[in-house]
Enzyme design. Structure first.
Site, PDB file in Angstrom:
ATOM      1  N   TYR A   7      37.407  38.528  45.847  1.00  0.00           N
ATOM      2  CA  TYR A   7      38.286  39.403  44.947  1.00  0.00           C
ATOM      3  C   TYR A   7      39.119  39.666  46.376  1.00  0.00           C
ATOM      4  O   TYR A   7      40.178  39.259  46.161  1.00  0.00           O
ATOM      5  CB  TYR A   7      38.100  39.512  43.465  1.00  0.00           C
ATOM      6  CG  TYR A   7      37.908  39.140  42.369  1.00  0.00           C
ATOM      7  CD1 TYR A   7      36.669  37.232  43.123  1.00  0.00           C
ATOM      8  CD2 TYR A   7      37.370  38.849  41.121  1.00  0.00           C
ATOM      9  CE1 TYR A   7      36.730  36.954  42.069  1.00  0.00           C
ATOM     10  CE2 TYR A   7      37.592  38.044  40.426  1.00  0.00           C
ATOM     11  CZ  TYR A   7      36.463  37.405  41.134  1.00  0.00           C
ATOM     12  OH  TYR A   7      36.049  36.268  39.343  1.00  0.00           O
TER      13      TYR A   7
ATOM     14  N   GLU B 214      32.358  42.328  33.416  1.00  0.00           N
ATOM     15  CA  GLU B 214      31.827  43.882  34.526  1.00  0.00           C
ATOM     16  C   GLU B 214      31.571  44.957  33.108  1.00  0.00           C
ATOM     17  O   GLU B 214      31.640  46.108  33.340  1.00  0.00           O
ATOM     18  CB  GLU B 214      32.886  43.911  35.716  1.00  0.00           C
ATOM     19  CG  GLU B 214      32.966  43.188  36.504  1.00  0.00           C
ATOM     20  CD  GLU B 214      33.900  43.673  37.608  1.00  0.00           C
ATOM     21  OE1 GLU B 214      33.230  43.335  38.853  1.00  0.00           O
ATOM     22  OE2 GLU B 214      34.827  43.531  37.288  1.00  0.00           O
TER      23      GLU B 214
END
Length: 374
Positions: free
Chosen positions: A113, A229
């Site tokens: 990312y 997450e």
């Protein structure tokens, strides 16, 4: 046998003779016993995962794992991030190919990312991917702060597939195999602690097998993944935090620092804030549709852990500036627990989405404030 007893018994029996097993071997042990994928959702979770567990049982497993002497998980990115994302957005072919080896503990994943110059701002992604003429994409660019990249077999990569696009438009979520000599290079990043959990990854025409969720829909998929997450694993993380806090309290009592009213007040504050975080995690566990909950959780634990590191070296006093032993060729950079906690926790308000990004998310998506000028 209830679920908690079963989990604790299994962990104790498998760690009794090998308290620090090889991480890859350990992942396969977990897979064979059915402990990977217990929280995967829906019928696909039942089809490709292992044993099924309720949300409460998932919390129990995470807590017992955190309390045991088991090694840090190398497969958590594949299990807790990639797998639920494929179940939600992936094709049947992608699920069939990638979920079983994750459930068996055979395939490790990393997350591509963050980038230099963009950091936590995923809309600033510049890594590009173009069709390769064989049903896949050729990926070129650089990712940074990539955890476990040196050991990973695969990486899910957010890349720009529309060359004329900007911000969150024109992004795609791609699956890239890491074993591509000459096309992928991984460089460890040495940190303040002397360790290298994070890495830089360079892609030079690396082949991606295809998109998850369709070309141009990467932003939607990436946002769905980021919400994962902050789930059950947060409660397990807090058990680790509690153990660190206990060590700091014990050190304060042993050294006499606990007699200082300022330090006593800080210790009590750390305990109260940790209890508040646990209650917040339990309150929001399993909830959906709250765009601010993940950001609030990240802001809470990032700042808390950083303050604990600062308190640890304050409790140590002058000894906090001295290493635990002489440096040598075998031990060129030695830190005690308090020093390691202090240095490592400096990154807590940056990785996983910086505090600034989390506050922007809360401001724009929860409070409805005007978007920050860009």
């Amino acid at each position: 046998m209830d679920f908690r007893t079963e989990a604790r018994t299994w962990l104790e029996s498998h760690l009794a003779h090998t308290p620090a097993p090889d991480p890859r071997v350990w992942e396969r042990e977990l897979g064979r016993a059915g402990w990977i994928g217990i929280g995967w959702p829906g019928k696909d979770g039942e089809r490709y995962g292992n044993r099924r567990a309720t949300l409460a049982e998932q919390v129990v497993w995470a807590e017992e794992y955190a309390r045991s002497t088991a090694p840090a998980r190398m497969g958590h990115i594949g299990e807790n991030l990639l797998a639920p994302t494929l179940i939600t957005y992936g094709t049947e072919e992608q699920k069939h190919r990638h979920l079983p080896p994750v459930a068996r503990g055979e395939t490790l994943w990393c997350q591509g990312y963050s980038e230099p110059g963009a950091g936590s701002d995923l809309a600033g992604v510049r890594t590009a991917a173009v069709p390769d003429g064989a049903g896949g994409y050729a990926v070129t660019g650089q990712k940074i702060w990539t955890s476990l990249a040196l050991d990973a077999d695969w990486c899910f990569v957010l890349a720009r597939t529309d060359p004329g696009s900007t911000r969150h438009h024109g992004l795609s979520f791609l699956l890239v195999e890491m074993d591509q000599p000459g096309r992928i290079e991984v460089r460890p990043i040495r940190q303040l602690t002397g360790t290298s959990e994070f890495n830089e990854v360079f892609f030079d025409g690396a082949r991606a097998t295809g998109t998850v969720g369709g070309e141009g829909n990467g932003w939607q998929v990436a946002m769905g993944l980021l919400a994962l997450e902050r789930g059950v694993s947060t409660l397990a993380q807090q058990i680790g935090f509690a153990e660190e806090l206990d060590k700091v309290v014990a050190a304060a009592v042993a050294s006499g620092a606990a007699d200082d009213p300022v330090i006593r007040a800080r210790l009590v504050t750390q305990w109260a804030e940790l209890d508040t975080m646990r209650r917040h995690a339990l309150r929001t566990l399993g909830s959906t549709g709250d765009p601010g909950a993940p950001s609030v959780a990240k802001l809470l634990w990032g700042g808390w852990h950083q303050r604990l590191g600062e308190l640890a070296v304050q409790v140590a006093g002058e000894a906090g500036a001295v290493g635990p032993g002489p440096w040598s060729a075998e031990h060129p950079y030695r830190l005690d627990d308090a020093q390691h906690l202090f240095l490592f926790s400096r990154a807590d308000t940056l990785y996983g989405g910086s505090d600034e990004i989390q506050r922007n998310i809360i401001a724009e998506r929860v409070l409805g404030l005007p978007r920050e000028p860009r």
